[in-house]
Enzyme design. Structure first.
Site, PDB file in Angstrom:
ATOM      1  N   CYS A 221      17.319  55.124 -26.543  1.00 16.24           N
ATOM      2  CA  CYS A 221      15.854  55.327 -26.480  1.00 16.24           C
ATOM      3  C   CYS A 221      15.470  56.805 -26.532  1.00 16.24           C
ATOM      4  O   CYS A 221      14.294  57.127 -26.707  1.00 16.24           O
ATOM      5  CB  CYS A 221      15.283  54.671 -25.237  1.00 16.24           C
ATOM      6  SG  CYS A 221      15.497  52.881 -25.248  1.00 16.24           S
TER       7      CYS A 221
ATOM      8  N   ASN B  17       9.257  47.770 -26.074  1.00 18.07           N
ATOM      9  CA  ASN B  17      10.161  48.910 -26.195  1.00 18.07           C
ATOM     10  C   ASN B  17      10.849  48.846 -27.572  1.00 18.07           C
ATOM     11  O   ASN B  17      11.714  47.997 -27.790  1.00 18.07           O
ATOM     12  CB  ASN B  17      11.190  48.857 -25.058  1.00 18.07           C
ATOM     13  CG  ASN B  17      12.141  50.035 -25.074  1.00 18.07           C
ATOM     14  OD1 ASN B  17      12.218  50.774 -26.068  1.00 18.07           O
ATOM     15  ND2 ASN B  17      12.883  50.208 -23.996  1.00 18.07           N
TER      16      ASN B  17
ATOM     17  N   HIS C 109       8.406  57.732 -23.563  1.00 18.49           N
ATOM     18  CA  HIS C 109       9.076  56.557 -24.111  1.00 18.49           C
ATOM     19  C   HIS C 109       8.471  55.320 -23.448  1.00 18.49           C
ATOM     20  O   HIS C 109       8.241  55.305 -22.231  1.00 18.49           O
ATOM     21  CB  HIS C 109      10.572  56.651 -23.815  1.00 18.49           C
ATOM     22  CG  HIS C 109      11.307  55.386 -24.104  1.00 18.49           C
ATOM     23  ND1 HIS C 109      11.201  54.745 -25.310  1.00 18.49           N
ATOM     24  CD2 HIS C 109      12.137  54.627 -23.327  1.00 18.49           C
ATOM     25  CE1 HIS C 109      11.933  53.651 -25.274  1.00 18.49           C
ATOM     26  NE2 HIS C 109      12.509  53.547 -24.084  1.00 18.49           N
TER      27      HIS C 109
HETATM   28  N1  COA Z   1      10.472  36.079 -16.193  1.00 20.08           N
HETATM   29  C1  COA Z   1      10.436  35.605 -14.953  1.00 20.08           C
HETATM   30  N2  COA Z   1      11.298  36.001 -13.996  1.00 20.08           N
HETATM   31  C2  COA Z   1      12.230  36.892 -14.322  1.00 20.08           C
HETATM   32  C3  COA Z   1      12.333  37.432 -15.620  1.00 20.08           C
HETATM   33  C4  COA Z   1      11.415  36.979 -16.572  1.00 20.08           C
HETATM   34  N3  COA Z   1      11.410  37.423 -17.837  1.00 20.08           N
HETATM   35  N4  COA Z   1      13.352  38.296 -15.652  1.00 20.08           N
HETATM   36  C5  COA Z   1      13.876  38.325 -14.423  1.00 20.08           C
HETATM   37  N5  COA Z   1      13.203  37.471 -13.621  1.00 20.08           N
HETATM   38  C6  COA Z   1      13.443  37.171 -12.220  1.00 20.08           C
HETATM   39  C7  COA Z   1      14.851  37.499 -11.792  1.00 20.08           C
HETATM   40  O1  COA Z   1      15.733  36.453 -12.114  1.00 20.08           O
HETATM   41  C8  COA Z   1      14.679  37.679 -10.308  1.00 20.08           C
HETATM   42  O2  COA Z   1      14.627  36.429  -9.703  1.00 20.08           O
HETATM   43  P1  COA Z   1      15.350  36.184  -8.280  1.00 20.08           P
HETATM   44  O3  COA Z   1      14.637  37.094  -7.334  1.00 20.08           O
HETATM   45  O4  COA Z   1      15.120  34.734  -8.054  1.00 20.08           O
HETATM   46  O5  COA Z   1      16.778  36.551  -8.508  1.00 20.08           O
HETATM   47  C9  COA Z   1      13.294  38.317 -10.202  1.00 20.08           C
HETATM   48  O6  COA Z   1      12.617  37.991 -11.420  1.00 20.08           O
HETATM   49  C10 COA Z   1      13.326  39.807 -10.039  1.00 20.08           C
HETATM   50  O7  COA Z   1      14.231  40.305 -11.006  1.00 20.08           O
HETATM   51  P2  COA Z   1      14.551  41.818 -11.137  1.00 20.08           P
HETATM   52  O8  COA Z   1      15.550  42.037 -12.217  1.00 20.08           O
HETATM   53  O9  COA Z   1      14.822  42.371  -9.785  1.00 20.08           O
HETATM   54  O10 COA Z   1      13.111  42.327 -11.635  1.00 20.08           O
HETATM   55  P3  COA Z   1      12.585  43.773 -11.832  1.00 20.08           P
HETATM   56  O11 COA Z   1      11.346  43.955 -11.091  1.00 20.08           O
HETATM   57  O12 COA Z   1      13.673  44.813 -11.681  1.00 20.08           O
HETATM   58  O13 COA Z   1      12.182  43.739 -13.373  1.00 20.08           O
HETATM   59  C11 COA Z   1      12.950  44.607 -15.453  1.00 20.08           C
HETATM   60  C12 COA Z   1      13.165  43.562 -14.363  1.00 20.08           C
HETATM   61  C13 COA Z   1      14.061  44.435 -16.482  1.00 20.08           C
HETATM   62  C14 COA Z   1      11.596  44.370 -16.096  1.00 20.08           C
HETATM   63  C15 COA Z   1      12.999  46.015 -14.807  1.00 20.08           C
HETATM   64  O14 COA Z   1      14.131  46.143 -13.998  1.00 20.08           O
HETATM   65  C16 COA Z   1      13.006  47.115 -15.815  1.00 20.08           C
HETATM   66  O15 COA Z   1      12.063  47.288 -16.585  1.00 20.08           O
HETATM   67  N6  COA Z   1      14.075  47.932 -15.833  1.00 20.08           N
HETATM   68  C17 COA Z   1      14.187  49.013 -16.764  1.00 20.08           C
HETATM   69  C18 COA Z   1      14.473  48.453 -18.117  1.00 20.08           C
HETATM   70  C19 COA Z   1      14.295  49.460 -19.201  1.00 20.08           C
HETATM   71  O16 COA Z   1      13.344  50.175 -19.207  1.00 20.08           O
HETATM   72  N7  COA Z   1      15.239  49.477 -20.121  1.00 20.08           N
HETATM   73  C20 COA Z   1      15.224  50.340 -21.221  1.00 20.08           C
HETATM   74  C21 COA Z   1      15.634  51.683 -20.794  1.00 20.08           C
HETATM   75  S1  COA Z   1      15.167  52.825 -21.920  1.00 20.08           S
END
Ligand code: COA
Length: 328
Positions: free
Chosen positions: A116, A285, A255
């Site tokens: 990214c 993204n 980004h």
């Molecule tokens: N829809 C519904 N629920 C979802 C889901 C979706 N698409 N994806 C994950 N969940 C659930 C998980 O299973 C988890 O459930 P649980 O509590 O029963 O285990 C819960 O939601 C929380 O998951 P978690 O992974 O802790 O959520 P989060 O708040 O961290 O959000 C991301 C997940 C991926 C959106 C977030 O971590 C993120 O944006 N990270 C950075 C990613 C990024 O920017 N990547 C590119 C880098 S350049």
């Protein structure tokens, strides 16, 4: 003789027509619009459909438009760099293919990874060739067909990514252009964000395909934390090195990874969100595509001499910030 800056003298972008909405994702995986909107800020993303349509297709569309709007003869282009992690092929480079299809016969070309941060790293690299006086016209592209490396059964990644490309023209300028960059990498980040198979460590096999290892693997939480820390510290470094306060900066161009990451970075750097470019709701993204797609969309609102800070964070880990003065 005064310093020569590498100035952005034109920007163009391309996004595919197909819109993958949160509603459609609800039919594919166990998710819902409210969760995606609240946790990421994304409402829809674009997907490049069609047989044998790769990243170069989007790069070519963006570059053709860029050449047209800047009235540039393709044969004058000296160098083409394409930031991408979804190259058409392992080789030759996608920049090579784009140059050929756009008639840039006198250019040398290469791809640059950095995930990214691919556009930011490519921009800084391209700028060096202008600043040194060696070349006069450089095209820098950020393009990714993320849908080609996404598992649409994995709800934690398929909601985030989309396809798109942006491109800028760099030319010498005595007043405005790229002033400074702070770029960093940390290879230990591989643990949290990578694609397991398809490279020389784990070449493609029936097994890697069956195991769905040719797609993005991500542990979202640590990536989130590192992204906030990386982009805000890079912005701070660039501002300190150039004696800038938040009031001096007209626009921050982050980004587009997650709206909560963008808001945290803005808060930590003291920037009001009105001066932060955000289009993640429309495109998700697009990896190397996000920053040039923002510049493309905001081009009409930018004025000569405006101070912009571009910032990115990506797989690797890679991150950084670039301070530039808009040149037109
Ligand atoms: N829809 C519904 N629920 C979802 C889901 C979706 N698409 N994806 C994950 N969940 C659930 C998980 O299973 C988890 O459930 P649980 O509590 O029963 O285990 C819960 O939601 C929380 O998951 P978690 O992974 O802790 O959520 P989060 O708040 O961290 O959000 C991301 C997940 C991926 C959106 C977030 O971590 C993120 O944006 N990270 C950075 C990613 C990024 O920017 N990547 C590119 C880098 S350049």
């Amino acid at each position: 003789m005064g310093k020569t800056y590498a100035a952005i003298t034109g920007v163009a972008g391309y996004v595919p027509d197909y819109v993958l909405t949160n509603a459609e994702l609800e039919t594919m995986v166990d998710t819902n619009d409210a969760w995606i909107t609240e946790r990421t800020g994304i409402k829809e993303r674009r997907i490049l459909k069609g047989d044998r349509m790769g990243t170069s297709f989007m790069g070519i569309e963006a570059v053709k438009d860029l050449l047209k709007k800047t009235n540039t003869n393709p044969e004058e282009i000296d160098l083409v760099i394409c930031g991408t992690v979804t190259a058409d092929h392992n080789f030759p480079d996608t920049a090579n293919i784009i140059a050929d299809k756009c008639g840039m016969k006198n250019a040398f070309t290469f791809d640059l990874g950095a995930a990214c941060s691919g556009f930011l790293f490519s921009l800084t690299t391209g700028a060096q060739f202008i600043e040194s006086g060696r070349y006069k016209k450089v095209i820098v592209i950020g393009a990714d067909k993320m849908s080609s490396i996404i598992n649409y059964e994995d709800r934690s990644t398929c909601i985030i990514f989309g396809d798109g490309a942006g491109a800028v023209l760099l030319e010498p300028d005595t007043e405005n252009g790229i002033i400074d960059s702070y770029l960093r990498s940390d290879g230990s980040g591989i643990e949290f964000l990578h694609q397991k198979a398809g490279g020389s460590v784990l070449p493609a096999s029936h097994e890697t395909v069956d195991n769905k290892e040719h797609v993005v693997f991500q542990n979202g939480k640590p990536v989130f934390k590192h992204a906030v820390r990386g982009m805000s510290s890079a912005i701070r470094e660039v501002m300190k090195n150039n004696n800038l306060s938040a009031e001096d900066v007209n626009w921050v161009v982050p980004h587009q990874a997650n709206i909560r990451i963008i808001e945290s970075v803005a808060r930590m750097a003291d920037f009001p969100m009105e001066r932060v470019m955000v289009n993640i709701q429309k495109y998700g993204n697009t990896t190397a595509g996000t920053i040039p797609l923002c510049l493309w969309e905001w081009e009409d609102q930018l004025n000569k001499g405006d101070n912009l800070i571009l910032t990115a964070f990506g797989g690797g880990f890679t991150w950084g910030a670039t301070y530039l003065k808009w040149a037109y």
